[in-house]
Design an enzyme around this catalytic site. Sequence first.
Site, PDB file in Angstrom:
ATOM      1  N   GLY A 128       0.811  -1.270  -0.119  1.00  0.00           N
ATOM      2  CA  GLY A 128      -0.023  -0.072  -0.022  1.00  0.00           C
ATOM      3  C   GLY A 128       0.726   1.352   0.209  1.00  0.00           C
ATOM      4  CB  CYS A 129       3.624   2.171   2.091  1.00  0.00           C
ATOM      5  SG  CYS A 129       2.763   2.059   3.565  1.00  0.00           S
ATOM      6  CB  THR A 130       5.097   0.372  -2.992  1.00  0.00           C
ATOM      7  OG1 THR A 130       5.989  -0.288  -1.908  1.00  0.00           O
ATOM      8  CG2 THR A 130       5.629   0.193  -4.228  1.00  0.00           C
TER       9      THR A 130
END
Length: 155
Positions: A46-48
Amino acid sequence: MSERLTPGDPAPAFTLPDADGNEVSLAAYAGRKVIVYFYPAALTPGCTKQACDFTDNLEVLAGAGYDVVGVSPDKPEKLAKFREKEDLKVTLVGDPAKETLEAYGAFGEKKLYGKTVTGVIRSTVVVDENGTVERALYNVKATGHVAKLLKDLGI
């Protein structure tokens, strides 16, 4: 639980190390608008996605007068790996002590898979040229958030 910011609040000052270990301060952005976004961990799906979305829209945001700084509790070494692996162009800073995360209301209790846990609350704070909070968005989604932000900001 840290207090959430609201529009009109002064943005809490911070100085944190970036992926290269250089100090990045909110004060350095005086006179420019800056989007400070908070994410749980580098090198996670998700952060990527979120970091790639910000990178893909960096020129559009810069053209509208916005800089972007991503904050996570990661150490600079991990941020450097994240930046290289994903070819990120956004400024990434680490807050292992979680002081800035707490000051911005981006650390505390949240729901994760139906359980209440304590951790980083995915958040975005838009700071104006004078260091005042223009928008404070909490519990944002990793996917589609940047597109929604662009729309909300009229970019």
